[in-house]
Design an enzyme around this catalytic site. Structure first.
Site, PDB file in Angstrom:
ATOM      1  N   HIS A  61       0.860  -1.183   0.000  1.00 45.59           N
ATOM      2  CA  HIS A  61       0.000   0.000   0.000  1.00 45.59           C
ATOM      3  C   HIS A  61       0.893   1.229   0.000  1.00 45.59           C
ATOM      4  O   HIS A  61       1.922   1.257   0.671  1.00 45.59           O
ATOM      5  CB  HIS A  61      -0.920  -0.004   1.232  1.00 45.59           C
ATOM      6  CG  HIS A  61      -1.989   1.043   1.173  1.00 45.59           C
ATOM      7  ND1 HIS A  61      -1.752   2.367   1.452  1.00 45.59           N
ATOM      8  CD2 HIS A  61      -3.309   0.965   0.855  1.00 45.59           C
ATOM      9  CE1 HIS A  61      -2.867   3.060   1.306  1.00 45.59           C
ATOM     10  NE2 HIS A  61      -3.825   2.236   0.948  1.00 45.59           N
ATOM     11  N   ASP A  62       0.510   2.265  -0.759  1.00 46.34           N
ATOM     12  CA  ASP A  62       1.390   3.424  -0.885  1.00 46.34           C
ATOM     13  C   ASP A  62       1.680   4.077   0.468  1.00 46.34           C
ATOM     14  O   ASP A  62       2.818   4.469   0.746  1.00 46.34           O
ATOM     15  CB  ASP A  62       0.810   4.453  -1.867  1.00 46.34           C
ATOM     16  CG  ASP A  62      -0.602   4.899  -1.516  1.00 46.34           C
ATOM     17  OD1 ASP A  62      -1.207   4.312  -0.602  1.00 46.34           O
ATOM     18  OD2 ASP A  62      -1.106   5.827  -2.174  1.00 46.34           O
ATOM     19  N   THR A  63       0.669   4.166   1.339  1.00 47.46           N
ATOM     20  CA  THR A  63       0.900   4.768   2.651  1.00 47.46           C
ATOM     21  C   THR A  63       1.804   3.880   3.506  1.00 47.46           C
ATOM     22  O   THR A  63       2.627   4.388   4.274  1.00 47.46           O
ATOM     23  CB  THR A  63      -0.435   5.011   3.382  1.00 47.46           C
ATOM     24  OG1 THR A  63      -1.298   5.781   2.544  1.00 47.46           O
ATOM     25  CG2 THR A  63      -0.214   5.761   4.685  1.00 47.46           C
ATOM     26  N   THR A 108      -3.926  14.133  -0.990  1.00 44.28           N
ATOM     27  CA  THR A 108      -5.361  14.374  -1.137  1.00 44.28           C
ATOM     28  C   THR A 108      -6.077  14.082   0.180  1.00 44.28           C
ATOM     29  O   THR A 108      -6.974  14.810   0.601  1.00 44.28           O
ATOM     30  CB  THR A 108      -5.934  13.489  -2.257  1.00 44.28           C
ATOM     31  OG1 THR A 108      -5.237  13.772  -3.471  1.00 44.28           O
ATOM     32  CG2 THR A 108      -7.410  13.749  -2.448  1.00 44.28           C
ATOM     33  N   ASN A 156      -8.086   8.658   8.798  1.00 50.53           N
ATOM     34  CA  ASN A 156      -8.097   9.496   7.603  1.00 50.53           C
ATOM     35  C   ASN A 156      -8.767  10.827   7.900  1.00 50.53           C
ATOM     36  O   ASN A 156      -9.851  10.873   8.494  1.00 50.53           O
ATOM     37  CB  ASN A 156      -8.862   8.816   6.466  1.00 50.53           C
ATOM     38  CG  ASN A 156      -8.097   7.649   5.868  1.00 50.53           C
ATOM     39  OD1 ASN A 156      -7.041   7.279   6.371  1.00 50.53           O
ATOM     40  ND2 ASN A 156      -8.633   7.073   4.816  1.00 50.53           N
ATOM     41  N   GLN A 160      -7.661  21.456  -3.437  1.00 52.11           N
ATOM     42  CA  GLN A 160      -7.766  21.088  -4.855  1.00 52.11           C
ATOM     43  C   GLN A 160      -9.121  21.504  -5.417  1.00 52.11           C
ATOM     44  O   GLN A 160      -9.205  22.034  -6.537  1.00 52.11           O
ATOM     45  CB  GLN A 160      -7.566  19.577  -5.015  1.00 52.11           C
ATOM     46  CG  GLN A 160      -6.146  19.104  -4.737  1.00 52.11           C
ATOM     47  CD  GLN A 160      -6.067  17.604  -4.525  1.00 52.11           C
ATOM     48  OE1 GLN A 160      -7.064  16.888  -4.593  1.00 52.11           O
ATOM     49  NE2 GLN A 160      -4.869  17.105  -4.225  1.00 52.11           N
ATOM     50  N   GLY A 182       3.338  14.972  -0.790  1.00 45.53           N
ATOM     51  CA  GLY A 182       3.275  16.244  -1.502  1.00 45.53           C
ATOM     52  C   GLY A 182       2.810  17.405  -0.648  1.00 45.53           C
ATOM     53  O   GLY A 182       3.260  18.543  -0.816  1.00 45.53           O
TER      54      GLY A 182
END
Length: 325
Positions: free
Chosen positions: A25-27, A47, A84, A92, A186
């Site tokens: 998983h990216d996280t 995001t 989260n 955005q 980011g």
């Protein structure tokens, strides 16, 4: 280690390689790269803002459930205890509602000039997919005429406050005192949000590792190839590492790589017109968000940099590289 390439794949690519399983998983990979310890939390800022700590066992209490925390798998069979929170999604959508009239840095500066500090709840469902995020913030605050700068300021303060609230929940549920925060991804480039996070939490804040997911993947491979544990691997991150760009046939490529500026998307502008059309060209590039590459004579460098400040603003990052190809 998962194993080698299959014979079919070896034949197709022309070589064999060992496959090492990184956190998938990216996280999970991003957290693997975070130089955290038992007294710190991470914020994977993108995001979504994923905020949490690392434990050796899952937390299954009613308090954890009520506070909407989850236990997700991590590297070395650790558990990422996290929740989260809405993150850059808010900015955005606000930028989209403004027809991308402003850059993110300009929006940040607008918020910094505002004295408005009333807050929204970033986790409220009304901010998940509203038709217009600006109107949603105004509706939540009961002020349909709220200025854009104040809308932005509210979002900034709300995110930082929600981080502070989550950290207090972590301290209470996990029964440990948090001393520092590591912000990666980011969103870690947002200086104002980082400052407000430090202010609202009262914790020491470390920022960087915008490509933490990729670094976590690489660290996993290093752990396997060098037979080291996670603490030792994270020491590599703590101590920093040098990036060496080898010169090649095209001058701007090593310059771009060495600059430290985003290189996933960029535009090459070459030499600007010396006289006619120069200001028109600079004006047309004011809203360009990609990394821009220019060539310039050393004798005109100071003049050009001065014009960059005038047209692109004093907060735009610049790297000056000598042509070395």
């Amino acid at each position: 280690e998962v194993g080698d390439f299959t014979k079919e794949l070896q034949h197709k690519v022309g070589f064999n390689a060992k496959v090492v399983l990184c956190p998938s998983h990216d996280t999970a990979s991003a957290v693997a790269a975070c130089p955290i310890d038992d007294e710190s939390v991470y914020i994977s800022s993108g995001t979504w803002s994923l905020i949490g700590t690392e434990n050796t066992a899952p937390i299954l209490s009613k308090k954890a459930l009520a506070a909407n925390f989850t236990n997700e798998g991590g590297i070395e069979y650790r558990f990422r205890f996290l929740k989260n929170i809405m993150g850059m999604w808010l900015f955005q959508n606000i930028r989209k509602n403004l027809d991308k009239k402003y850059t993110y840095d300009q929006m940040m500066n607008m918020a910094m000039q505002s004295k408005f500090t009333e807050r929204i709840d970033p986790t409220d469902k009304m901010f998940l997919a509203p038709k217009n995020m600006i109107d949603a913030v105004r509706e939540y605050l009961g002020n349909p005429e709220l200025e854009i700068a104040d809308v932005l300021s509210s979002v900034y303060h709300s995110l930082a406050f929600s981080y502070a609230k989550a950290i207090k929940e972590i301290e209470e549920i996990c029964q440990k005192e948090i001393a520092s925060i590591h912000i990666v991804g980011g969103g870690s480039k947002d200086k104002y949000l980082n400052q407000l996070t430090a202010k609202y939490t009262g914790k020491k804040v470390y920022v960087g590792l915008t490509e933490a997911t990729a670094l976590g993947n690489i660290l996993s491979q290093i752990m396997y190839s060098q037979n080291i544990n996670l603490e030792q691997a994270r020491e590599i991150i703590k101590n920093g590492f040098n990036v060496i760009s080898l010169p090649g046939a095209t001058a701007f490529v090593p310059a771009l790589v060495s600059s430290g500026l985003p290189n996933d998307r960029f535009c090459f502008e070459g030499f600007l017109p010396q006289k006619k059309g120069r200001m028109t060209r600079l004006l047309s590039l004011q809203e360009e968000t990609r990394t821009m590459i220019f060539y310039e004579s050393p004798y005109r460098l100071v003049k050009t940099l001065t014009q960059f400040v005038e047209y692109f603003g004093p907060d735009r990052q610049v790297s000056v590289c000598r042509e070395i190809s």
